[in-house]
Every structure is written in C-alpha cells, then in structure tokens.
Motif scaffolding. Structure first.
Motif, mmCIF file in Angstrom:
data_model
loop_
_atom_site.group_PDB
_atom_site.id
_atom_site.type_symbol
_atom_site.label_atom_id
_atom_site.label_comp_id
_atom_site.label_asym_id
_atom_site.label_seq_id
_atom_site.Cartn_x
_atom_site.Cartn_y
_atom_site.Cartn_z
ATOM 1 N N HIS A 106 -2.899 7.067 -4.583
ATOM 2 C CA HIS A 106 -2.485 7.535 -3.259
ATOM 3 C C HIS A 106 -1.578 6.501 -2.588
ATOM 4 O O HIS A 106 -0.594 6.851 -1.937
ATOM 5 N N VAL A 160 2.734 6.921 -1.159
ATOM 6 C CA VAL A 160 3.261 6.849 0.207
ATOM 7 C C VAL A 160 3.663 5.447 0.641
ATOM 8 O O VAL A 160 4.369 5.283 1.634
ATOM 9 N N ARG A 176 -6.732 15.823 0.833
ATOM 10 C CA ARG A 176 -6.166 14.477 0.741
ATOM 11 C C ARG A 176 -4.644 14.527 0.820
ATOM 12 O O ARG A 176 -4.008 13.643 1.401
ATOM 13 N N ALA A 177 -4.059 15.568 0.234
ATOM 14 C CA ALA A 177 -2.607 15.721 0.315
ATOM 15 C C ALA A 177 -2.157 15.873 1.760
ATOM 16 O O ALA A 177 -1.090 15.378 2.145
ATOM 17 N N THR A 211 -6.785 2.225 1.862
ATOM 18 C CA THR A 211 -7.207 3.204 0.867
ATOM 19 C C THR A 211 -7.849 2.510 -0.328
ATOM 20 O O THR A 211 -7.556 1.354 -0.624
ATOM 21 N N VAL A 247 0.731 10.776 6.818
ATOM 22 C CA VAL A 247 1.194 9.387 6.753
ATOM 23 C C VAL A 247 2.707 9.339 6.622
ATOM 24 O O VAL A 247 3.395 8.564 7.309
ATOM 25 N N CYS A 296 0.147 -0.309 2.563
ATOM 26 C CA CYS A 296 -1.162 0.108 2.077
ATOM 27 C C CYS A 296 -2.013 -1.119 1.777
ATOM 28 O O CYS A 296 -1.549 -2.048 1.114
ATOM 29 N N GLU A 308 -9.186 4.754 5.625
ATOM 30 C CA GLU A 308 -9.390 5.886 4.729
ATOM 31 C C GLU A 308 -10.704 6.600 5.014
ATOM 32 O O GLU A 308 -11.754 5.974 5.097
ATOM 33 N N PHE A 335 -2.162 1.784 6.077
ATOM 34 C CA PHE A 335 -3.020 2.780 5.452
ATOM 35 C C PHE A 335 -4.002 2.073 4.532
ATOM 36 O O PHE A 335 -3.609 1.512 3.508
ATOM 37 N N LEU A 366 -2.028 12.403 3.309
ATOM 38 C CA LEU A 366 -0.854 11.679 2.820
ATOM 39 C C LEU A 366 0.419 12.217 3.445
ATOM 40 O O LEU A 366 1.333 11.457 3.786
ATOM 41 N N GLN A 367 0.495 13.534 3.606
ATOM 42 C CA GLN A 367 1.676 14.121 4.242
ATOM 43 C C GLN A 367 1.794 13.662 5.690
ATOM 44 O O GLN A 367 2.893 13.412 6.195
#
Length: 273
Positions: free
Chosen positions: A219, A223, A193-194, A214, A200, A46, A183, A212, A197-198
């Motif tokens: 967040h 992850v 948003r979930a 962000t 990812v 990230c 992002e 990622f 993330l799922q």
C-alpha cells in the motif's frame, strides 16, 4: 507574515510540518530517539515499521497529544509546541485516527460538519441549511472517491473505508494543510482499503502534506513519494520511490535484522560527513 518566513535557509519552501531530533521517553525508555521528519506540500510520506517501532508515538507528537522531551516541531519553518490536539488543528494539522470515532446515530452530513453546520437567515430566524450541508458533503465525498453517497443516512451504515474517507474529506473541506493518517485497525475489504488509498492520493493532489502510517509496504508503494522506516524508535531509513521498488521495500520492512543493519549504516555514514 512575509513569504520569506516560509522559506528554508536554501531559499526553497519550508516543509509544512517538520520534526527535528525529536526524542520521547516513557519513564527511562525512549519511544522515539532523535527522529527527524519533513512533510512537504503535495507529497505523501509513508511511515513503516514493526509494532513498537514508534509509529504511534510519532502520530501523537504531530497531533498534539504528546510533547517531546528533546527536539523541535516546526510548522512552516517556525518552532511550535502543541500542548493539545486543538492547537495542532489550529495550525492546519488534521489527524485521522486508527479507531475513528463517529456519532453512529447522526447522519453522514452531521458527522461531516460536527458543529460547523451551514445556516441561513438572520437571528432570531437563523436555521440549519440542510440542503446546502448535504450538497457539500456529497461533493466532498465524491472528491475522495465515494460518489453517490446518501448524506442523510446514518453514519453507522458507512463501511470502515468510507468512514476514513469521510474524515479525510472533512479535513480537505475545512482547510487542513497537513494530514496525518494512522492506519485503521478495523478489518477492511480490498475495495475499502482502495478507498482509503484513493483518499490519500486526493489529499496529495489537493496540495496537502500527507503522513500515512501503514503496516503494508504494498500500500505504501502505491501512494508514497517517500518512505520513513522506523525501528526501535529510530529512523532506520528515509527512502524515495527511486531508491526502492515494492519488493525492496517489502524485504526491508519484513527483515528486522536487515532494517537494523540499514539503520546502523545510515547513521555511520552521517557521522562520517
């Protein structure tokens, strides 16, 4: 190519995608200055930092939109020079952009394949295999956390999070090896948003190297395996989940002075080695 070509000097697998000492200038102003980054298979890195920290420039370099003035970009340990996004995609680098473009009047499955639609029959009787295309799209979307989607609906009906998931699902299906996710700027609900993330996490579990970008430390910590902190175009911190909890990460990202001090101390430590 032999397996040995994909090994680092220490005998471990080379990163799928790597930056070494990359500098990008716009005129005399450096947008990135001596930035290094390694993306490994099955890992999420990230990237966090304030506006103007160099995040978007890093994405542009990895995606073939921007060439560095100094430094190297490597794929599987081999130097590459992307002169276009097409060359990056040919090396297995897929980018999901902030402002994701779709063809809103076309169906979801059409947007999923974008010119690579499956066909059946022989020329001159070859035709689109719509049933197979819809089945593949439905299965690919379920894989990234969007089950029960109607692949025949217009893409304009997709919510912002579902559009990002569509792009990630497409990259997984077409064999991407590294995924760069900038992002999204569109407003999203918590559920949307979930979904992103799922997606990812699904990419990581599929063995992709994931970057990622962000603005959210919360967040990122959900992850991320590693966290690259940028400040003023420089790497101010390269940390792991073992190094920081979510509160530490939030404090570092929010505190510009503290982030700058961290960067100075890290660079001083490197000079003393």
């Amino acid at each position: 190519m032999s397996t040995a070509a994909h090994l680092s000097a220490h005998g471990s697998p080379a990163p799928v995608l790597e930056l070494r000492g990359v500098t990008v200038r716009f005129g005399s102003v450096p947008a990135l200055s001596g930035v290094s980054l390694a993306l490994r298979a099955g890992e999420v890195v990230c990237v966090l930092g304030e506006n103007g920290s160099g995040k978007s420039t890093m994405v542009a370099v990895l995606s073939g939109l921007q060439q560095p003035a100094e430094g190297e970009l490597l794929v599987d340990g081999r130097p590459e020079r992307f002169r276009s996004p097409q060359q990056a995609r040919a090396c297995g680098i897929a980018t999901v952009w902030q402002d994701l473009a779709i063809a809103p009047l076309m169906s979801v499955w059409r947007n999923f394949f974008l010119g690579a639609e499956p066909t059946r029959g022989l020329w001159p009787f070859r035709r689109l295999d719509v049933g197979r295309a819809e089945e593949i799209t439905t299965r690919a979307m379920a894989r990234v956390g969007v089950p029960g989607l109607d692949p025949g609906q217009a893409a304009s009906a997709l919510k912002a999070g579902e559009r990002q998931s569509l792009a990630i699902a497409r990259a997984l299906h077409f064999g991407a090896r590294a995924l760069v996710i900038d992002e999204p700027t569109a407003p999203m609900t918590v559920a949307q948003r979930a979904l992103v993330l799922q997606s990812v996490v699904a990419a990581r579990e599929a063995g992709l190297a994931v970057l990622f970008v962000t603005h959210s430390p919360q967040h990122a910590h959900l992850v991320g395996d590693r966290f690259l902190l940028l400040g003023g175009g420089r790497v101010a911190g390269d940390l792991t989940r073992e190094d920081v909890d979510v509160h530490d990460l939030t404090r570092l990202v929010a505190g510009g002075d503290e982030l700058s001090r961290l960067g100075d101390s890290l660079r001083a430590a490197q000079r003393d080695r």
